[in-house]
Motif scaffolding. Structure first.
Motif, PDB file in Angstrom:
ATOM      1  N   ILE A 232      43.351 -62.627  12.834  1.00  0.00           N
ATOM      2  CA  ILE A 232      42.319 -62.873  13.848  1.00  0.00           C
ATOM      3  C   ILE A 232      42.856 -63.792  14.944  1.00  0.00           C
ATOM      4  O   ILE A 232      42.671 -63.526  16.131  1.00  0.00           O
ATOM      5  CB  ILE A 232      41.049 -63.454  13.196  1.00  0.00           C
ATOM      6  CG1 ILE A 232      40.374 -62.361  12.361  1.00  0.00           C
ATOM      7  CG2 ILE A 232      40.090 -64.019  14.234  1.00  0.00           C
ATOM      8  CD1 ILE A 232      39.344 -62.869  11.394  1.00  0.00           C
ATOM      9  N   ILE A 233      43.543 -64.864  14.540  1.00  0.00           N
ATOM     10  CA  ILE A 233      44.094 -65.789  15.538  1.00  0.00           C
ATOM     11  C   ILE A 233      45.137 -65.071  16.397  1.00  0.00           C
ATOM     12  O   ILE A 233      45.189 -65.258  17.611  1.00  0.00           O
ATOM     13  CB  ILE A 233      44.690 -67.045  14.864  1.00  0.00           C
ATOM     14  CG1 ILE A 233      43.587 -67.815  14.143  1.00  0.00           C
ATOM     15  CG2 ILE A 233      45.372 -67.941  15.895  1.00  0.00           C
ATOM     16  CD1 ILE A 233      44.078 -68.962  13.281  1.00  0.00           C
ATOM     17  N   THR A 234      45.929 -64.209  15.779  1.00  0.00           N
ATOM     18  CA  THR A 234      46.927 -63.436  16.531  1.00  0.00           C
ATOM     19  C   THR A 234      46.250 -62.521  17.543  1.00  0.00           C
ATOM     20  O   THR A 234      46.598 -62.510  18.718  1.00  0.00           O
ATOM     21  CB  THR A 234      47.786 -62.578  15.579  1.00  0.00           C
ATOM     22  OG1 THR A 234      48.414 -63.430  14.630  1.00  0.00           O
ATOM     23  CG2 THR A 234      48.861 -61.824  16.343  1.00  0.00           C
ATOM     24  N   GLU A 235      45.249 -61.768  17.052  1.00  0.00           N
ATOM     25  CA  GLU A 235      44.573 -60.793  17.918  1.00  0.00           C
ATOM     26  C   GLU A 235      43.894 -61.453  19.117  1.00  0.00           C
ATOM     27  O   GLU A 235      43.894 -60.911  20.213  1.00  0.00           O
ATOM     28  CB  GLU A 235      43.504 -60.032  17.118  1.00  0.00           C
ATOM     29  CG  GLU A 235      44.077 -58.950  16.207  1.00  0.00           C
ATOM     30  CD  GLU A 235      43.103 -58.566  15.096  1.00  0.00           C
ATOM     31  OE1 GLU A 235      41.882 -58.753  15.275  1.00  0.00           O
ATOM     32  OE2 GLU A 235      43.587 -58.091  14.047  1.00  0.00           O
ATOM     33  N   LEU A 236      43.301 -62.616  18.892  1.00  0.00           N
ATOM     34  CA  LEU A 236      42.540 -63.268  19.958  1.00  0.00           C
ATOM     35  C   LEU A 236      43.413 -64.130  20.861  1.00  0.00           C
ATOM     36  O   LEU A 236      42.934 -64.644  21.873  1.00  0.00           O
ATOM     37  CB  LEU A 236      41.417 -64.121  19.363  1.00  0.00           C
ATOM     38  CG  LEU A 236      40.304 -63.339  18.677  1.00  0.00           C
ATOM     39  CD1 LEU A 236      39.359 -64.284  17.958  1.00  0.00           C
ATOM     40  CD2 LEU A 236      39.538 -62.496  19.679  1.00  0.00           C
ATOM     41  N   GLY A 237      44.682 -64.247  20.498  1.00  0.00           N
ATOM     42  CA  GLY A 237      45.633 -65.138  21.170  1.00  0.00           C
ATOM     43  C   GLY A 237      45.460 -65.345  22.654  1.00  0.00           C
ATOM     44  O   GLY A 237      44.923 -66.349  23.083  1.00  0.00           O
ATOM     45  N   GLY A 238      45.893 -64.404  23.466  1.00  0.00           N
ATOM     46  CA  GLY A 238      45.979 -64.656  24.893  1.00  0.00           C
ATOM     47  C   GLY A 238      44.810 -64.171  25.721  1.00  0.00           C
ATOM     48  O   GLY A 238      44.833 -64.250  26.937  1.00  0.00           O
ATOM     49  N   HIS A 239      43.775 -63.658  25.079  1.00  0.00           N
ATOM     50  CA  HIS A 239      42.664 -63.096  25.845  1.00  0.00           C
ATOM     51  C   HIS A 239      41.772 -64.188  26.427  1.00  0.00           C
ATOM     52  O   HIS A 239      41.670 -65.263  25.864  1.00  0.00           O
ATOM     53  CB  HIS A 239      41.828 -62.185  24.938  1.00  0.00           C
ATOM     54  CG  HIS A 239      42.614 -61.047  24.380  1.00  0.00           C
ATOM     55  ND1 HIS A 239      42.941 -59.944  25.133  1.00  0.00           N
ATOM     56  CD2 HIS A 239      43.181 -60.864  23.174  1.00  0.00           C
ATOM     57  CE1 HIS A 239      43.666 -59.125  24.386  1.00  0.00           C
ATOM     58  NE2 HIS A 239      43.828 -59.648  23.194  1.00  0.00           N
ATOM     59  N   PRO A 240      41.108 -63.897  27.536  1.00  0.00           N
ATOM     60  CA  PRO A 240      40.209 -64.887  28.126  1.00  0.00           C
ATOM     61  C   PRO A 240      39.175 -65.408  27.128  1.00  0.00           C
ATOM     62  O   PRO A 240      38.867 -66.589  27.106  1.00  0.00           O
ATOM     63  CB  PRO A 240      39.526 -64.129  29.263  1.00  0.00           C
ATOM     64  CG  PRO A 240      40.500 -63.084  29.640  1.00  0.00           C
ATOM     65  CD  PRO A 240      41.223 -62.695  28.366  1.00  0.00           C
ATOM     66  N   ALA A 241      38.630 -64.512  26.344  1.00  0.00           N
ATOM     67  CA  ALA A 241      37.651 -64.969  25.361  1.00  0.00           C
ATOM     68  C   ALA A 241      38.346 -65.438  24.087  1.00  0.00           C
ATOM     69  O   ALA A 241      37.719 -65.682  23.068  1.00  0.00           O
ATOM     70  CB  ALA A 241      36.661 -63.856  25.052  1.00  0.00           C
ATOM     71  N   GLY A 242      39.666 -65.518  24.155  1.00  0.00           N
ATOM     72  CA  GLY A 242      40.449 -65.910  22.985  1.00  0.00           C
ATOM     73  C   GLY A 242      40.529 -67.405  22.824  1.00  0.00           C
ATOM     74  O   GLY A 242      39.599 -68.105  23.160  1.00  0.00           O
TER      75      GLY A 242
END
Ligand code: ZN
Length: 140
Positions: A25-35
């Motif tokens: 989950i932390i990987t997937e959300l890494g660089g996204h604005p809502a991440g």
């Protein structure tokens, strides 16, 4: 794309099923604005994948990842800590939308140069820095 799970294993961290879910989950959300997710968001996403994960487990796991140096904690002034994988090859700074909490990543070589120069003028070799911009979206 980095693989937090693999990095954890390389650092000798035993990866249980729940730790793997949280790492993904932390990987997937890494660089996204809502991440740059906080514990609540990680918990929400994690419980979709495994309803047995408790928020206490998320807190513990995130702390563990931080101690192992695989994720970085940010405090963007809104009282909730945010996390992202540490990527040495991908240095960036952050702009935080103070209304939505979204986080935008940027890097700027001019800023990097100026920071180095300031440190040198003060008699230092720059080894690290953190820069956060806070903004409100301009209505057009
Ligand atoms: Zn970031």
């Amino acid at each position: 794309m980095i693989d937090l799970k693999k990095i954890c294993q390389e650092k000798g961290l035993r990866m249980t099923g729940q730790r793997s879910i949280i790492a993904d989950i932390i990987t997937e959300l890494g660089g996204h604005p809502a991440g740059h997710p906080d514990v609540n968001l990680i918990y929400m996403k994690a419980s979709e994948k495994d309803s047995n994960i408790s928020i206490a487990t998320v807190y513990r796991t995130v702390k563990l990842f931080e101690e192992y140096g695989v994720i970085e904690k940010h405090d963007f002034k809104d009282g909730r800590s945010r996390y992202e994988p540490i990527q040495e090859s991908n240095h960036h700074d952050h702009l935080i939308d103070i209304e939505s909490g979204d986080v935008y990543e940027f890097s700027n070589s001019e800023i990097e140069t100026i920071q180095k120069r300031i440190a040198e003028e003060l008699g230092f070799e720059l080894v690290d820095h953190r820069l956060e911009l806070y903004g409100k979206k301009i209505n057009k």
